[in-house]
Design a protein around this motif. Sequence first.
Motif, PDB file in Angstrom:
ATOM      1  N   ASN A  87       0.802  -1.177   0.048  1.00  0.00           N
ATOM      2  CA  ASN A  87      -0.071   0.040  -0.146  1.00  0.00           C
ATOM      3  C   ASN A  87       0.941   1.414   0.066  1.00  0.00           C
ATOM      4  O   ASN A  87       0.255   2.349   0.156  1.00  0.00           O
ATOM      5  CB  ASN A  87      -0.945   0.090   1.167  1.00  0.00           C
ATOM      6  CG  ASN A  87      -1.863  -1.187   1.284  1.00  0.00           C
ATOM      7  OD1 ASN A  87      -2.458  -1.603   0.038  1.00  0.00           O
ATOM      8  ND2 ASN A  87      -2.280  -1.916   2.462  1.00  0.00           N
ATOM      9  N   ASP A  88       1.970   1.296  -0.107  1.00  0.00           N
ATOM     10  CA  ASP A  88       2.962   2.334   0.084  1.00  0.00           C
ATOM     11  C   ASP A  88       2.966   2.708  -1.684  1.00  0.00           C
ATOM     12  O   ASP A  88       3.958   2.049  -2.594  1.00  0.00           O
ATOM     13  CB  ASP A  88       4.446   1.987   0.542  1.00  0.00           C
ATOM     14  CG  ASP A  88       5.113   3.202   0.924  1.00  0.00           C
ATOM     15  OD1 ASP A  88       4.942   4.071   0.276  1.00  0.00           O
ATOM     16  OD2 ASP A  88       5.976   2.874   1.782  1.00  0.00           O
ATOM     17  N   ASN A  89       2.517   4.227  -1.875  1.00  0.00           N
ATOM     18  CA  ASN A  89       2.651   4.546  -3.155  1.00  0.00           C
ATOM     19  C   ASN A  89       4.083   5.014  -3.690  1.00  0.00           C
ATOM     20  O   ASN A  89       4.339   5.150  -4.837  1.00  0.00           O
ATOM     21  CB  ASN A  89       1.734   5.529  -3.199  1.00  0.00           C
ATOM     22  CG  ASN A  89       0.303   5.469  -3.231  1.00  0.00           C
ATOM     23  OD1 ASN A  89      -0.118   4.121  -3.473  1.00  0.00           O
ATOM     24  ND2 ASN A  89      -0.486   6.074  -2.506  1.00  0.00           N
ATOM     25  N   SER A  90       4.983   5.077  -2.621  1.00  0.00           N
ATOM     26  CA  SER A  90       6.185   5.739  -2.891  1.00  0.00           C
ATOM     27  C   SER A  90       7.253   4.436  -3.467  1.00  0.00           C
ATOM     28  O   SER A  90       8.472   4.899  -3.792  1.00  0.00           O
ATOM     29  CB  SER A  90       6.841   6.343  -1.803  1.00  0.00           C
ATOM     30  OG  SER A  90       7.081   5.496  -0.589  1.00  0.00           O
ATOM     31  N   ILE A  91       6.545   3.416  -3.168  1.00  0.00           N
ATOM     32  CA  ILE A  91       7.509   2.016  -3.639  1.00  0.00           C
ATOM     33  C   ILE A  91       6.959   1.398  -4.710  1.00  0.00           C
ATOM     34  O   ILE A  91       5.679   1.284  -4.944  1.00  0.00           O
ATOM     35  CB  ILE A  91       7.627   1.121  -2.430  1.00  0.00           C
ATOM     36  CG1 ILE A  91       8.393   1.847  -1.125  1.00  0.00           C
ATOM     37  CG2 ILE A  91       8.422  -0.102  -2.842  1.00  0.00           C
ATOM     38  CD1 ILE A  91       8.298   1.165   0.024  1.00  0.00           C
ATOM     39  N   LYS A  92       7.821   1.122  -5.722  1.00  0.00           N
ATOM     40  CA  LYS A  92       7.419   0.270  -6.917  1.00  0.00           C
ATOM     41  C   LYS A  92       8.349  -1.074  -7.116  1.00  0.00           C
ATOM     42  O   LYS A  92       9.600  -0.820  -6.930  1.00  0.00           O
ATOM     43  CB  LYS A  92       7.612   1.177  -8.310  1.00  0.00           C
ATOM     44  CG  LYS A  92       7.197   0.501  -9.382  1.00  0.00           C
ATOM     45  CD  LYS A  92       7.408   1.543 -10.608  1.00  0.00           C
ATOM     46  CE  LYS A  92       6.994   0.954 -11.861  1.00  0.00           C
ATOM     47  NZ  LYS A  92       6.998   1.914 -13.094  1.00  0.00           N
ATOM     48  N   TYR A  93       7.698  -2.077  -7.373  1.00  0.00           N
ATOM     49  CA  TYR A  93       8.459  -3.113  -7.354  1.00  0.00           C
ATOM     50  C   TYR A  93       8.207  -3.816  -8.757  1.00  0.00           C
ATOM     51  O   TYR A  93       7.139  -3.743  -9.407  1.00  0.00           O
ATOM     52  CB  TYR A  93       7.726  -4.339  -6.494  1.00  0.00           C
ATOM     53  CG  TYR A  93       8.493  -5.574  -6.525  1.00  0.00           C
ATOM     54  CD1 TYR A  93       9.803  -5.969  -6.176  1.00  0.00           C
ATOM     55  CD2 TYR A  93       7.685  -6.773  -7.321  1.00  0.00           C
ATOM     56  CE1 TYR A  93      10.228  -7.164  -6.183  1.00  0.00           C
ATOM     57  CE2 TYR A  93       8.391  -8.027  -7.386  1.00  0.00           C
ATOM     58  CZ  TYR A  93       9.588  -8.312  -7.001  1.00  0.00           C
ATOM     59  OH  TYR A  93      10.278  -9.524  -6.977  1.00  0.00           O
ATOM     60  N   GLU A  94       9.382  -4.408  -9.659  1.00  0.00           N
ATOM     61  CA  GLU A  94       9.136  -4.858 -10.836  1.00  0.00           C
ATOM     62  C   GLU A  94      10.033  -6.207 -11.188  1.00  0.00           C
ATOM     63  O   GLU A  94      11.176  -6.249 -10.490  1.00  0.00           O
ATOM     64  CB  GLU A  94       9.867  -3.730 -11.883  1.00  0.00           C
ATOM     65  CG  GLU A  94       8.799  -2.527 -12.276  1.00  0.00           C
ATOM     66  CD  GLU A  94       9.304  -1.718 -13.238  1.00  0.00           C
ATOM     67  OE1 GLU A  94      10.198  -2.306 -14.135  1.00  0.00           O
ATOM     68  OE2 GLU A  94       8.775  -0.824 -13.651  1.00  0.00           O
ATOM     69  N   GLU A  95       9.658  -7.024 -11.785  1.00  0.00           N
ATOM     70  CA  GLU A  95      10.447  -8.492 -12.267  1.00  0.00           C
ATOM     71  C   GLU A  95      10.768  -8.184 -13.655  1.00  0.00           C
ATOM     72  O   GLU A  95       9.957  -7.789 -14.681  1.00  0.00           O
ATOM     73  CB  GLU A  95       9.753  -9.610 -11.891  1.00  0.00           C
ATOM     74  CG  GLU A  95       9.411  -9.737 -10.256  1.00  0.00           C
ATOM     75  CD  GLU A  95       8.860 -11.020  -9.969  1.00  0.00           C
ATOM     76  OE1 GLU A  95       8.402 -11.702 -10.869  1.00  0.00           O
ATOM     77  OE2 GLU A  95       8.731 -11.422  -8.700  1.00  0.00           O
TER      78      GLU A  95
END
Length: 798
Positions: free
Chosen positions: A701-709
């Motif tokens: 739920n943290d909009n400042s964090i983005k995760y990609e694979e």
Amino acid sequence: MATNVTHTCPSPMKATSNGAFQGDDPLQFALPLAILQICLVLVVTRLLAFLMRPLRQPRVIAEIIGGILLGPSALGRSEAYISKIFPPRSLTVLETLANLGLLFFLFLAGLELDPKSIRRTGKKALMIALAGITLPFALGIGSSFVLRQTISKDVDSAAFLVFMGVALSITAFPVLARILAELKLLTTEIGRMAMSAAAVNDVAAWILLALAVALSGTDKSPLISLWVFLSGCIFVICCILVVPPIFKWMSQRCHEGEPVDEMYICATLAAVLAAGFITDTIGIHAMFGAFVIGILVPKDSPLAGALVEKVEDLVSGLFLPLYFVSSGLKTNIATIRGLQSWGLFVLVTVTACFGKIFGTVAVSLLCKVPFREAVTLGFLMNTKGLVELIVLNIGKDRNVLNEQTFSIMVLMAVFTTFITTPVVIAVYKPAKRAMMANYKYRTVERENPNTQLRILACFHSTRNIPSLLNLLEASRGTEKREELSVYALHLMELSERSSAILMVHKARRNGLPFWHKGHRSDSGNVVVAFETYRQLGRVSVKPMTSISSMSDMHEDVCSTAAGKRAAIIILPFHKHQRLDGTLEVTRSDFRWVNRRILEHAPCSVGIFVDRGLGGNSHVAASNVSCFIAVLFFGGRDDREALAYGCRMAEHPGIRLMVIRFLVEPNIAGDNAIINVESNSSTDFSSLDNDVLVNFKKTKANDNSIKYEEKPVQNTDQVIAAIREIGNCNLFLVGRSPAGEVALALNRRSECPELGPVGSLLTAPEFSTTASVLVVQQYNGQVPLNLDSETGEDSTDRE
């Protein structure tokens, strides 16, 4: 029946020869002979210094022993050697050069002695200094009576008494500073106390020596000696009244960062020579005038630094060793023969050691200094060296000390200085106390992320500070966490140059930490920068100073990290960014320091490649706007980088992107084929998956964090994926990522300390403006047991 004997005086030596081809022997001419003598002196003394380095002895010991070996005690037993290399008629030139070097060395010594620091000396150090002077002085006078009854019957009694008292009561300030630095005690409490006491001792010794010189004139009338002493006092008073305003005027016209006008340098050196001429004319040695001028030069002006830079290498490296050879040529160990002579040597040595050590220990115990520290102080204050040789040489030249007494006193000085280092190592072992207790959190990655994070941030110069502060600001975490604790360690190199002691003064004036007991130091931009950051709140900042040689600087860093229970050490990369964006080597020595720290660190380590993180100034917390990317391949180091990135992401001004690189099976690239059957990529896969699952769950739920694979087939696709990350300010990567992708990248690695990904991000062909933090997680190995004082206190323990 009387016979007339004709003595032929040797003709004076001409300066230069016409050359060997025209039949001239170069060794019969002053200049080529002086050149040969200087080269021989440098080779012998430097070779001895190298051989004695494992014994951790100061260079002055090697130079004194080298002088003795070149004199009649060893090589001088050969008549052919003495007549060719050191013939009597060449000694005038040699001693003139040696005394000229001594003149400027004493100017540098005065330049390093800060009268303000002496005035600020505490009562404890003052009492220790007085005890270390009075008792040895009294015992020296007592031993002089024994010597006068045996081997010094024909000397002037008053001058001999004072010379013996001064010789036994001296503490060699420059030599002591280097011994303390070698033993890692320079910035500790015991080191500060020893330095303060030695500075007071130094001034008192020079005053007593001036009195001894005044008494040692050839004229037996006490009135002449009185006139010499009073004239010396008048000279000092006139200098105090006239010289400081002139130097102040010069200093106001010398601005920081700008070259000092050559006229001011020449005027100061001319003043040194003029002062030496005046004191020599008065009847006191020329070095006293140079010493007085050195004391009166403002210590905090660019002029002082420029003078040291211009003068010291030539003086301490070239001319000063000649003084030791000049002393060695007067020292004949063969004169100490028989039971009586060796008995007198033992008497003088025991008297010197007992007076210094017992006096210092007794007063230290009265001042409630622990017994072990008191004994250590006693042996430290017993250090002799160049100052002792100066006293003895003046006494020999003034016929106050005969050849046998002179040789006994020189041997005593060598012995007392030689035993200082091994005895202090044996008696005082702070490492045992510092390394007793292990600490729990040696990594950023931990089960409870809300516990206090302790960072040891190292820097070499003010160039590193703005970006380092911005990195620390990003590491603060949220309000719910315990306060971030930062130890900022200024890494300063201690060389054999005399200016190192001037650097010691600055470090001592700043203290450890720089502000101490509520006192705010106004010296140095470093202090101001860190104190300003400390006042932002929620961050505890304690700047410290490490002064050591490049060969063992890593010991200071590792032991300080252990003592302060740091979870991670931040090190500056050995290259800095130029204006055109390329990375340029600052000093290759720093690279080896970083490698040794990576090998021996008691916690995690991060190497910070600074490309201007946050600009050239510290960014306030409310203005922070930073985009950080974590490149995750797998393995222990990558998990540490991820943990650090998660902490940074808690800052309201920071956005975090985590990119996990996955291998696509059965596809071959053009440059590197990835073998997914290999077990190397699966060793840590379970832990990696658990960490990433937990990360995605807690940060969903943290909009400042983005995760990609990112599925990749070869290294080209990895590089392309990294290039796609736009406007990144900081890359967080592991030093040794796991998996075949990292193995393929490792072929491109130019800097093993950065690992494959770090080397890629700093390569010239990889154009990016982002800074890089390469993280190595502590692997659980027992760190190197380093003999160093860390200054740990009870409030800093976990």
